[in-house]
Structures are given as structure tokens and as C-alpha cells.
Design an enzyme around this catalytic site. Sequence first.
Site, PDB file in Angstrom:
ATOM      1  CG  ASP A   1      -1.907  -0.939   1.341  1.00 12.82           C
ATOM      2  OD1 ASP A   1      -2.308  -1.380   0.272  1.00 12.82           O
ATOM      3  OD2 ASP A   1      -2.360  -1.265   2.451  1.00 12.82           O
TER       4      ASP A   1
ATOM      5  CG  ASP B   1      -5.225  -0.637   5.307  1.00 13.63           C
ATOM      6  OD1 ASP B   1      -6.035  -1.034   4.453  1.00 13.63           O
ATOM      7  OD2 ASP B   1      -4.617   0.439   5.212  1.00 13.63           O
TER       8      ASP B   1
ATOM      9  CG  ASP C   1      -6.924  -4.541   1.907  1.00 17.15           C
ATOM     10  OD1 ASP C   1      -7.336  -4.401   0.743  1.00 17.15           O
ATOM     11  OD2 ASP C   1      -6.477  -3.609   2.593  1.00 17.15           O
TER      12      ASP C   1
HETATM   13  P1  ATP Z   1      -3.394   2.762   0.113  1.00 12.95           P
HETATM   14  O1  ATP Z   1      -2.467   3.641  -0.613  1.00 12.95           O
HETATM   15  O2  ATP Z   1      -2.972   2.508   1.506  1.00 12.95           O
HETATM   16  O3  ATP Z   1      -3.901   1.623  -0.688  1.00 12.95           O
HETATM   17  P2  ATP Z   1      -5.247   4.806  -0.008  1.00 12.95           P
HETATM   18  O4  ATP Z   1      -5.528   5.511   1.260  1.00 12.95           O
HETATM   19  O5  ATP Z   1      -4.409   5.419  -1.032  1.00 12.95           O
HETATM   20  O6  ATP Z   1      -4.744   3.422   0.399  1.00 12.95           O
HETATM   21  P3  ATP Z   1      -7.983   4.498  -0.177  1.00 12.95           P
HETATM   22  O7  ATP Z   1      -8.003   4.595   1.288  1.00 12.95           O
HETATM   23  O8  ATP Z   1      -8.724   3.432  -0.874  1.00 12.95           O
HETATM   24  O9  ATP Z   1      -6.554   4.398  -0.715  1.00 12.95           O
HETATM   25  O10 ATP Z   1      -8.433   5.895  -0.718  1.00 12.95           O
HETATM   26  C1  ATP Z   1      -8.700   6.085  -2.083  1.00 12.95           C
HETATM   27  C2  ATP Z   1      -9.215   7.483  -2.332  1.00 12.95           C
HETATM   28  O11 ATP Z   1     -10.415   7.680  -1.619  1.00 12.95           O
HETATM   29  C3  ATP Z   1      -8.277   8.576  -1.859  1.00 12.95           C
HETATM   30  O12 ATP Z   1      -7.401   8.964  -2.871  1.00 12.95           O
HETATM   31  C4  ATP Z   1      -9.233   9.699  -1.527  1.00 12.95           C
HETATM   32  O13 ATP Z   1      -9.531  10.460  -2.689  1.00 12.95           O
HETATM   33  C5  ATP Z   1     -10.488   8.997  -1.108  1.00 12.95           C
HETATM   34  N1  ATP Z   1     -10.573   8.941   0.349  1.00 12.95           N
HETATM   35  C6  ATP Z   1      -9.653   8.480   1.210  1.00 12.95           C
HETATM   36  N2  ATP Z   1     -10.065   8.571   2.472  1.00 12.95           N
HETATM   37  C7  ATP Z   1     -11.293   9.104   2.430  1.00 12.95           C
HETATM   38  C8  ATP Z   1     -12.278   9.433   3.431  1.00 12.95           C
HETATM   39  N3  ATP Z   1     -12.070   9.227   4.708  1.00 12.95           N
HETATM   40  N4  ATP Z   1     -13.423   9.971   3.008  1.00 12.95           N
HETATM   41  C9  ATP Z   1     -13.656  10.180   1.721  1.00 12.95           C
HETATM   42  N5  ATP Z   1     -12.800   9.890   0.740  1.00 12.95           N
HETATM   43  C10 ATP Z   1     -11.624   9.350   1.079  1.00 12.95           C
END
Ligand code: ATP
Length: 909
Positions: free
Chosen positions: A336, A643, A647
Site C-alpha cells: 500500500d 489494512d 483486503d
Molecule cells: P493505500 O495507498 O494505503 O492503498 P489509499 O488511502 O491510497 O490506500 P484508499 O483509502 O482506498 O486508498 O483511498 C482512495 C481514495 O479515496 C483517496 O485517494 C481519496 O480520494 C479517497 N478517500 C480516502 N479517504 C477518504 C475518506 N475518509 N473519506 C472520503 N474519501 C476518502
Amino acid sequence: MSQDTVRQSHGPHHASPPEAVVRRMDVDPRSGLSSAEARARRDLHGPNALPASARRSAFERFLLQFHDILIYVLLAAGAITAVLGHWIDSGVIFGVVVINAIIGFVQEGKAERALDAIRDMLSPRAQVLRDGHRREVPAEELVPGDIVFLASGDKVPADLRLVEVRSLRVEEAALTGESVPVDKAPDPVGRDVPLGDRASMAYSGTLVAYGQATGVVVATGAKTEIGRISEMLGKVEELTTPLLRQLAAFGRTLTWVILGVAAFAFAFGTLVRDYSAGEMFLAAVGLAVAAIPEGLPAIMTITLAIGVQRMAARNAIIRRLPSVEALGSVTVICSDKTGTLTRNEMTVQRVACADRQYVVTGSGYIPHGGFEERLDEGSRAIEPAGALLDSARAAMLCNDAHVRREGEDWTLAGDPTEGALLVMAMKAGLDGGFEREALPRTDVIPFESEHRFMATLHHDHEGHGRIYLKGAPERVLELCARARSEAGDGELDIAYWHARMHEIAADGMRLLAVAVREDADAMRELCFADVEGGGFTLLALFGLSDPPREEAVEAVARCRAAGIRVKMITGDHAATARAIGVRLGLDERVQAITGADLEKMDDAALAQAAADNEVFARASPEHKLRLVTALQSRGEVVAMTGDGVNDAPALKRAEVGVAMGNKGTEAAKEAAEVVLADDNFASIAAAVEEGRTVYDNLRKAIAFILPTNLGQGGIVLCAVLLGITMPITPAQILWVNMITAVTLALALAFEQPERDIMRRPPRAADASLLDRFVLWRIFFVGVLLVAGGMGFFLWEIDRGQSLELARTAAVNAVLVGEAFYLFNMRSFRESVFSREGLTGNRYVWLAIGLMALAQLAFTYAPFMHALFGSAALDAATWLRVLAFGVVVLIVVELEKLVVRLRADPKSNA
Ligand code: ATP
């Protein structure tokens, strides 16, 4: 009042209305228990933990040490020797068997305790309401009456009567065996419905697959349903791995071979060489005990346990032992991005509205800083108003994070992305308490990586309703028809917004958009259809910085040097992912492949794409699973991080599933082999390094111990074939084996990683511990020891010395040869003629010191003379024995030199 009487007097919890249960548990659902009350209840009910599973008793574990075919052979030999009247030999055989068992028992106990301690590091935590505040406590501290919050991915920490439920689905396989998640609701169910149908309850040990809920604890510890049905949960894992089982099988084969050779020697000696049957029997016993590596299993276990402890010290907690081996052969790590490769310390730095763009100053979770408008030339400080302020309000209310001031520090509870948005809104002058009071939340759709947005429904006190939507900009944009600007709401200019997205993402920032829909007066509940119907007004686009971790950049480089490819899989925007990928030192040539791209590919194309690319963006957990499978189809050994609850399938599928210890859900941890205490990519690289080291050390221990057995077996066999007196008695042989295993070989379990361990390519997953090189080394050194032992014996006899003295010289020659060989074995191929090589492992010197003491006793103590038939040696003999040791050291180093030169003719280092 005990819980049982509660049940009896009021009927079961699942059949009573939630308010009644809350009253019965004597708790205020708005503030929870007070700390004092919780303490009192804990004293009454005990900790919320299941009684430790019934372990084998110490005596049973001790007896099990004898349960080994090699030991049976020894015991039989001891018994027959006793029948033949050779009391001393028989006593020594039994003595050594018992000593070996004691050592095995103690070491195994230590190894088990070490693993227990590591498992304790994984104890789950629970979100609970106490003294009016939501806080996180170890699940063990829960008491009946506690108000507990559940969210997707949590493991239910105790038996709960659900009070409030938002689309809760729970996977109850642990309890009912049913692996399809079941829907939950707070309404009472019939008194007599079976466990699996009690929708109003969430039972300890089950997993939240989806949604959120609040419940009141009705039973803890052994009183929970899971505690009732299984007295011994948390099965004791065996201290073994596939490779070690392979080795145990080898041990069994070896025993039969040894018995065969001993039988042959017996026949040959009595029929051809005219030994008496009694004499020849002793020789055959000697041969058998010489060749059996009694100490090996204990050394293997302790090496494994030390490896696991070292990994824990480097923040990688092993949940399943076989993964220690798999770690050593990993060829691809899929990681990730957020929090693992990056710091996960988010700060909103940019805001783009429909007609203006802003920079946000300040950093971290301290709400100090302000807004500057970006102008064609420079920027100017502004007071947020209009669309900017509306977007800040949306970001604050569509948010579950909390920041709290503790002295000078500001700490975050919740998701860092949301924390950053909250702090940004505070910088805009908004007060969380006031806003939440003015626009209370009526319902929510929580954020999930799968759909990449979060939505909340709010109503003000006049009953005007609105939905706030926050999420990945592509998703939010799809649902918007208009955008808000200073001039009011207007048409949505898609091209403008895409340009802003690319600009911000190219700087490596994570993107988020917020939108609002203001026609929700009549709505009381929020469901997917309401959001996906669209009709939102876009408020703003936020750019959040999250820099890569320095250790991660280094670790990526180390992995690449070790022949391990690193792939970044992220939910973020492709441009953001690529920018971060470049900063991490991933392959720059390749484009970021998006989840949408992956969906269009068939299996073959996917396998190719998975192999060729290193950055995967806008990927959901489902894509992770496809990627693992695709990589495995190309023969890769995959470590995959995760996480979230979704997953879990990918974690299970990967050879090494790695869950995040801090931000990871219990569901992910349960599915994983390894849990990272610090969520840091560098810890995965460290675990791989330790995994390789464990494997190396296992091979070293084998290559070290077996020559002793081969050497002594060879000496006995030579004597039989030549028809001469035994140069070494069965009792002496056992002595040598024991000293080698308990002093010398143990030192190798503590061997540090070799210098080049992360510069070698990964080992083939199916490689045998006993490969050709190890077998050759065992044979080669075994022959040296035969030559030494026989040589000293014959030389002393030839000089007219006593049999006792000649045998003592032979025994010392074999052991001193092994002691010097111990230095050789610190590295398979590298020279040890260096400061590091000679002094790098202090256990080597400790082991040799112990061995020296033992040998002095063996040679000079009168009771040892009586037991082992040994005799005192003079200084000249000692010098010759030491000289033989030096010869072994040099000859093996020469062999290594030849091996190195053959592998790489240019290197002669
Ligand atoms: P990783 O890199 O650890 O796989 P990530 O945090 O990049 O995980 P996600 O958590 O799936 O990936 O988030 C994907 C997208 O969703 C982010 O780029 C953001 O635009 C949006 N996002 C993330 N957190 C939130 C939240 N709490 N509420 C709304 N949108 C969110």
C-alpha cells in the site's frame, strides 16, 4: 448480580428491547460507564479474556522429547547394552538421552515463551464510551455494561446487545461456521432462536464485515458464547514449518539408513573379521549413536524462535511460523502507499474552488495557519468566505476524525486524511462543536476503499436537510451537475476541474473533493441510491501532501538490490501515485496502471501488466486479489500488504500477507501471516532480511552438525572394515555429539545476517535445505574428521601409548576440529579471515569456552576417566590436536576460495 441471574430474571438479552438491556446493565448510553465503575466491575467479573488454552503439562512436554525414532533407536541400544552387562556404556547412553531431552525441553520452553510474548503484542483493542468520551482500550479491559462502537473490519470484542446499527453485517464463522456475513438489527428476536439468527446481538470473536454499530456489553471473557462453546480457543501452534517437517522426514530416513549400515557392519565384523558377537554389537551401537544427530531438532527450533524474536524487534510480528521461510523467498512485495510507503501525516496544502485557488499554510495537526489566494503573480492572505468556507464546513461535517489538544501537542483520533481536513476547516475559523450542533448528523454512509466516498445527511433545526459528499474526485465529479463559485452555483466545467486535478496530483498530493446536495429535507436515512442519483454541487478540490518515508526510500532500494521487486498499489489518483512512485525510486519508465485498466484485461494481459508495472493506482481490494493471483501465475512468491476488511482475501492468497498493526483492522490482521507494529514498509524489508537469515542459519547449523555424525560414523566403520580396535567408544561418541550440539551449534542460531544477504537473488521457494552444496560440505568436512580421528588414534597406538590415551586424543581431535570448523561455518562462502569473521559473533567464543571447559574435565577429571575411559593428555599432544584444528580451518577456507573463484573467476577476495 451475576450475569446468569440477570438472564434468568429478565429473559435473554436478544429477546429484550435494547433500552431494557441497557437499563439492566445499569449504564447511561450517552456517557457510558465511569472509570471507577468500570474498575469495580472488572474486579467483579475479571478481565475480558478467554482462559488460556489447556497447554500440555510440563511433564508431558518432557516425555514428548523422547518421542522420536532416532531416540527410540538410542534407547533400544542402551537397553541391549545393559542386558549385555556393559553398565557404563548403557548408563552413558541413557544419561545423554536424558540430558538431550532436558536441553530440548528447556529450549523449546524458551522458544514458546518468546512466541507467546510476541502474540501478546497482537491483543485487540476496542472503541468504548467511558466518562462521556470515546476512547480506545485493550479489549481485555471491557466489562459488562460498557458501551462499545463497532466499525467495519473490527473483531467484536465481547458479547454485545446492539443498540444502534448502520447497515451492520457480521461474519460469524468463528461461532457458527457460517462464512456468509449476516445482517444485524437492534430489534428483539424470539427467545428461542438459535445463535446464528440472533440479529440483535454481536458475539465476541466474530468479524464486522460491513457497517457500523453501537452496543452494550452483556458478557465478557469465558461467559461469552465463544467462551462457552470452546474452552480452548487460540490453538497452540506447533513449533514447526514445512521445511522443518521436510527435515524431520529426512531424519527418519536417515535412521533407517544408519540401522542398515550398522547391521551391515555387524554382519561384516562377525563373519569376515572374526569379532565376537558381543564386541561387534557394541561397535554397531557405536556406529548408530555416532551417526544419529540427536541435537539437531532442538537447534532447528531455537534458530526459528530466535529469528521470530529478531523480526519482532524490527517491528514485524509473525503470526504463523511457516511464513518465516516464505519471507526468505519472497520475490515481489506489493505494498500500500498511504502510511506504509508514506508517513500518513496528511496536511491539506491546496484548495481549488470553481473560480479561485488557495494555498493553506501550517503543517501537521496543529490548527495554526491560514489561507492565501494564488494569483498570477504571488499570493495574498485572505479570510475564508463563500465557496471556500462552505467546502471547509462540508469537510468538517462529513468527517469522523477528532483532534485534541494535550498541552503543546495536538493528537489525532481517526483517519489521517480526515484529520487533515478537519484541521484545515479549523484554520478556516470553523468550530467543530458549534458546526455539529447547528447541523446534526442524521445518517452516514461510511468511507470504504471500494466505493471511495463518504456521505453524511444533516438537518438543521428548521428541518432543512442536506447531504455532504466527500471522496475521490473522479467519483464525486460524476455525481455533480453544478459547481459553486463566488458568484453562486453554476455549470460544472469538467475540463477546468480535470486540469486542477492533474496539477495537484503531479506534485504527489492526494486528491479529495467535497460536494453538497441541499434538497434533502424529507430524507431520514441515507442509502447508496440517494447518493448515486447525483444532483450534487461541487464545492472544492483539496490537495493533501503526504511525503514518502525516508526509510521506505532506502528499503525500496535494498529490496531491489536483493532481487525483489516492489510494487505500489494505491487507491490514490494515478498522477499522485506516479509522482510518489518516482520519489520512492520505483521504475520511472512505466506508467501507473489504474484499476479501470486492470478491469479491461484478460488473465494473460493482466499477468503481463502485473509483472511489467510497478505502480497501480485507483485500485480497490478486489484488484489486489487479482494482482496477487496474476503474479503467482508467473511463479512469483508474493508479499502483499493490507489494512481493510476487504483486503483479507488478497492477504490470505499471498504467500506472505502483511497487515498493518496500527491502522489495520482485526479482519486484516487475522488473515495475515505478519503484522507490522509500525505500519512501515521498511519493516517488511527487515523481515525479509531476517527470513533469509533464519534460512541461512538453519542451513549453517545442519552443515555444522552433520559432519560430526558422518565423521564419527566413518571412524567406526573404518575400524570395522580394517578389523582394528574401536578408536572411539559409544559413550565417547555420545559425549562428542552432545557437546557439539549444546555448545558449538547453538552459537550459529545467533549468527547475524551475512553482509551480502540483501544482495543475493531470492532463493527458489522449493529449494531444499540440504542442497548439493550443503551435502558436499558435510561430506568434505566429515572426511577431514575421519582422517583426524583415525590419524590421532593410530599415531598414539603406534607410539605405544595406552588405548585410553589414544581414544582421548581421537575424541579431542574431532571436537577441536569442529570448534575450528565453527568459524568456517559463520559464512558458507565468504572468508572468515577478518576481524568480523573471527570476532563477529560472541556466542562462538562463548561456546568454544564452554566446550574447552568440558573437554578439560573429560580429559583430566578422574570421574570422567571412570565414566568414559578417557586419560590425561600431555602438552605436545594438545599442540598436535590444536594444529589439526587449524588445518581444518585452513582447508575449508581454501575450499571456499575455490568455490568463490569458480562462481566468479574475477573475484579473489
Ligand atoms: P493505500 O495507498 O494505503 O492503498 P489509499 O488511502 O491510497 O490506500 P484508499 O483509502 O482506498 O486508498 O483511498 C482512495 C481514495 O479515496 C483517496 O485517494 C481519496 O480520494 C479517497 N478517500 C480516502 N479517504 C477518504 C475518506 N475518509 N473519506 C472520503 N474519501 C476518502
